[in-house]
Write a protein that holds these residues in place. Structure first.
Motif, PDB file in Angstrom:
ATOM      1  N   PHE A   8      24.155 -31.210 -66.425  1.00 56.22           N
ATOM      2  CA  PHE A   8      23.944 -30.606 -65.100  1.00 56.22           C
ATOM      3  C   PHE A   8      22.287 -31.104 -64.470  1.00 56.22           C
ATOM      4  O   PHE A   8      22.160 -31.536 -63.047  1.00 56.22           O
ATOM      5  N   GLY A   9      21.912 -30.150 -65.122  1.00 55.45           N
ATOM      6  CA  GLY A   9      20.496 -30.586 -64.600  1.00 55.45           C
ATOM      7  C   GLY A   9      19.531 -31.868 -64.917  1.00 55.45           C
ATOM      8  O   GLY A   9      18.409 -32.160 -63.234  1.00 55.45           O
ATOM      9  N   THR A  10      20.022 -32.558 -65.433  1.00 51.21           N
ATOM     10  CA  THR A  10      19.605 -34.344 -65.123  1.00 51.21           C
ATOM     11  C   THR A  10      20.290 -34.793 -64.668  1.00 51.21           C
ATOM     12  O   THR A  10      19.682 -35.504 -64.171  1.00 51.21           O
ATOM     13  N   SER A  11      22.128 -34.856 -64.184  1.00 46.80           N
ATOM     14  CA  SER A  11      22.063 -35.444 -63.715  1.00 46.80           C
ATOM     15  C   SER A  11      22.720 -35.848 -62.224  1.00 46.80           C
ATOM     16  O   SER A  11      23.243 -36.058 -61.111  1.00 46.80           O
ATOM     17  N   VAL A  12      22.684 -34.252 -61.889  1.00 48.11           N
ATOM     18  CA  VAL A  12      22.802 -33.814 -60.625  1.00 48.11           C
ATOM     19  C   VAL A  12      21.468 -33.720 -60.011  1.00 48.11           C
ATOM     20  O   VAL A  12      20.765 -33.118 -60.292  1.00 48.11           O
ATOM     21  N   GLU A  13      21.519 -34.276 -58.511  1.00 53.75           N
ATOM     22  CA  GLU A  13      19.960 -33.781 -57.979  1.00 53.75           C
ATOM     23  C   GLU A  13      20.512 -32.631 -57.738  1.00 53.75           C
ATOM     24  O   GLU A  13      20.582 -32.090 -56.862  1.00 53.75           O
ATOM     25  N   GLY A  14      18.083 -32.434 -57.847  1.00 52.76           N
ATOM     26  CA  GLY A  14      18.248 -31.060 -58.135  1.00 52.76           C
ATOM     27  C   GLY A  14      18.896 -29.826 -58.467  1.00 52.76           C
ATOM     28  O   GLY A  14      19.032 -28.962 -57.930  1.00 52.76           O
ATOM     29  N   GLY A  15      19.526 -30.520 -59.281  1.00 50.84           N
ATOM     30  CA  GLY A  15      20.371 -29.504 -60.337  1.00 50.84           C
ATOM     31  C   GLY A  15      19.992 -28.722 -60.418  1.00 50.84           C
ATOM     32  O   GLY A  15      19.725 -26.917 -61.166  1.00 50.84           O
ATOM     33  N   LYS A  16      18.042 -28.973 -61.615  1.00 47.54           N
ATOM     34  CA  LYS A  16      17.750 -27.948 -62.733  1.00 47.54           C
ATOM     35  C   LYS A  16      17.815 -26.273 -61.656  1.00 47.54           C
ATOM     36  O   LYS A  16      17.214 -25.764 -62.366  1.00 47.54           O
ATOM     37  N   ALA A  17      16.485 -27.019 -60.905  1.00 42.44           N
ATOM     38  CA  ALA A  17      16.462 -26.128 -59.555  1.00 42.44           C
ATOM     39  C   ALA A  17      17.313 -24.810 -58.984  1.00 42.44           C
ATOM     40  O   ALA A  17      17.055 -24.131 -58.667  1.00 42.44           O
ATOM     41  N   LEU A  18      18.565 -25.705 -58.782  1.00 47.72           N
ATOM     42  CA  LEU A  18      19.750 -24.462 -58.672  1.00 47.72           C
ATOM     43  C   LEU A  18      19.426 -24.464 -60.180  1.00 47.72           C
ATOM     44  O   LEU A  18      19.438 -22.729 -59.124  1.00 47.72           O
ATOM     45  N   ILE A  19      19.833 -24.125 -60.479  1.00 46.03           N
ATOM     46  CA  ILE A  19      19.817 -22.810 -62.075  1.00 46.03           C
ATOM     47  C   ILE A  19      18.609 -22.252 -62.183  1.00 46.03           C
ATOM     48  O   ILE A  19      19.151 -21.167 -62.219  1.00 46.03           O
ATOM     49  N   ASP A  20      17.649 -22.896 -61.508  1.00 47.32           N
ATOM     50  CA  ASP A  20      16.301 -21.985 -62.014  1.00 47.32           C
ATOM     51  C   ASP A  20      16.714 -20.844 -60.919  1.00 47.32           C
ATOM     52  O   ASP A  20      16.542 -20.074 -60.965  1.00 47.32           O
ATOM     53  N   GLN A  21      17.119 -21.196 -59.679  1.00 42.39           N
ATOM     54  CA  GLN A  21      17.007 -20.452 -58.759  1.00 42.39           C
ATOM     55  C   GLN A  21      17.992 -19.378 -58.762  1.00 42.39           C
ATOM     56  O   GLN A  21      18.101 -17.827 -58.209  1.00 42.39           O
ATOM     57  N   ILE A  22      19.454 -19.698 -58.974  1.00 38.10           N
ATOM     58  CA  ILE A  22      19.775 -18.705 -59.333  1.00 38.10           C
ATOM     59  C   ILE A  22      20.230 -18.038 -60.436  1.00 38.10           C
ATOM     60  O   ILE A  22      20.283 -16.100 -60.433  1.00 38.10           O
ATOM     61  N   SER A  23      18.631 -17.917 -61.087  1.00 35.37           N
ATOM     62  CA  SER A  23      18.980 -17.380 -63.094  1.00 35.37           C
ATOM     63  C   SER A  23      17.920 -16.598 -62.147  1.00 35.37           C
ATOM     64  O   SER A  23      17.847 -15.761 -62.889  1.00 35.37           O
ATOM     65  N   ALA A  24      17.008 -16.909 -61.171  1.00 31.52           N
ATOM     66  CA  ALA A  24      15.666 -16.215 -61.024  1.00 31.52           C
ATOM     67  C   ALA A  24      16.041 -14.917 -60.459  1.00 31.52           C
ATOM     68  O   ALA A  24      15.879 -13.639 -59.857  1.00 31.52           O
ATOM     69  N   LEU A  25      17.194 -14.717 -59.623  1.00 31.99           N
ATOM     70  CA  LEU A  25      18.124 -13.463 -58.750  1.00 31.99           C
ATOM     71  C   LEU A  25      18.832 -13.286 -59.293  1.00 31.99           C
ATOM     72  O   LEU A  25      19.455 -11.715 -58.715  1.00 31.99           O
ATOM     73  N   ARG A  26      19.077 -13.034 -60.870  1.00 29.38           N
ATOM     74  CA  ARG A  26      19.893 -11.985 -61.878  1.00 29.38           C
ATOM     75  C   ARG A  26      19.288 -11.137 -61.929  1.00 29.38           C
ATOM     76  O   ARG A  26      20.496  -9.766 -61.698  1.00 29.38           O
ATOM     77  N   ASN A  27      18.537 -10.311 -61.364  1.00 27.74           N
ATOM     78  CA  ASN A  27      18.208  -9.009 -61.021  1.00 27.74           C
ATOM     79  C   ASN A  27      16.971  -8.567 -60.176  1.00 27.74           C
ATOM     80  O   ASN A  27      16.687  -9.699 -59.725  1.00 27.74           O
TER      81      ASN A  27
END
Length: 325
Positions: free
Chosen positions: A306-325
């Motif tokens: 997902f991170g490599t095939s979807v444009e901006g996918g890695k950034a989306l994963i990182d943004q959501i992960s950063a909001l876990r706590n």
């Protein structure tokens, strides 16, 4: 006779004027959930609040159980203005790829995390992405945490899914996720799932507990495995063209009520999860806990793809992960 005709005419005019004074805007809301499902409960609560806030001038009619078509049908009808509202969930990943991030296993920690994601990223990422494709998101509601049911074996680790014919919603990332675990996933409309399970066309499916309960999957499924592999939002959507046709007053009531419903939807989802597990056990389902760490470990590949095939996918994963706590 002339006197009677005059009275009748006067009565008709009076009734017309009264009807005009109390004219309603009648709007149709469709969803694929069964009666009593999360979508149905949220839809009726939304309709009730809209009617109250508008002083009865706006009526929302709710059509459950795919009465207005399956997800794909309603999405098209909504864009054409034939359906005013629609409650989609997983199908949003086929509208625009950003929504596929919610198919990443365990990316959403809990409902509080989901609320933070929507508060932080709803207006900046998901609303504009959807609107560019002709879908206006009015509210971020909930479908919930998904669990696996099947008739083959308890699912404890990913390898237990090997060869299991599993129904999934439409959306490439859910299919890819289960393929990576060794299952044989097939997208299918929700209205077709019960029959597919009963006839053995499908061995299993995955859904929040409320959908297992309201669709009576316990009648045709033996094992319930508490994987909680994905949390999927639901969305109250309309088309920008339809929204623009409403008066400013109607727009205000609809928009405000849709957002006001967001905590209600999450709280209802939690209550369903809390209340239904024992009921499903009582219906004869064999319930087991899954090894979530094993599933997380087996999910690295789908994150990478997902991170490599979807444009901006890695950034989306990182943004959501950063909001876990």
């Amino acid at each position: 006779m002339r006197s009677m005709m005059l009275c009748a005419t006067a009565l008709a005019v009076s009734m017309t004027l009264t009807a005009a004074a109390h004219a309603q805007t009648v709007l149709r809301l469709g969803h694929v959930g069964e009666v009593g499902s999360h979508f149905d409960v949220a839809g009726h609560e939304f309709a009730k609040r809209v009617k109250e806030k508008s002083g009865g001038k706006v009526e929302v009619q709710v059509f459950p159980s795919s009465q207005l078509g399956n997800d794909k049908d309603m999405l098209q009808k909504m864009k054409l203005g034939q359906v005013d509202f629609f409650i989609p969930s997983s199908i949003m990943s086929s509208v625009t790829p950003e929504f596929g991030v919610f198919d990443m296993p365990y990316i959403i920690k809990d409902r509080e995390h989901a609320a933070r994601v929507m508060a932080k990223m709803g207006d900046s990422v998901f609303r504009p992405a959807a609107e560019a494709k002709g879908v206006k998101i009015l509210g971020f509601w909930e479908n919930g945490f998904r669990q696996i049911t099947n008739n083959v074996r308890p699912i404890v680790k990913p390898e237990d899914l090997k060869g299991v014919k599993l129904r999934t919603p439409r959306g490439e990332w859910r299919v890819k996720m289960f393929q990576s675990y060794g299952a044989n996933p097939s997208p299918m409309a929700f209205s077709e799932v019960f029959t597919a399970l009963k006839t053995g066309v499908m061995d299993g499916q995955e859904n929040p507990l409320i959908n297992v309960w309201s669709a009576k999957f316990y009648e045709v499924q033996k094992y319930l495995s508490m994987t909680g592999h994905v949390y999927i939002p639901a969305y109250l959507v309309t088309s920008p063209k339809t929204f623009d046709k409403w008066s400013a007053d109607v727009q205000k009531v609809i928009a405000e009520t849709a957002v006001e419903m967001e905590p209600f939807a999450r709280e209802a989802g939690k209550k369903f999860d809390d209340d239904l597990l024992d009921k499903l056990k009582a219906k004869g389902m064999a319930v087991n806990e899954a090894d979530k760490e094993a599933f997380v470990a087996a999910s690295k590949g789908i994150y990478d793809e997902f991170g490599t095939s979807v444009e901006g996918g890695k950034a989306l994963i990182d943004q959501i992960s950063a909001l876990r706590n």
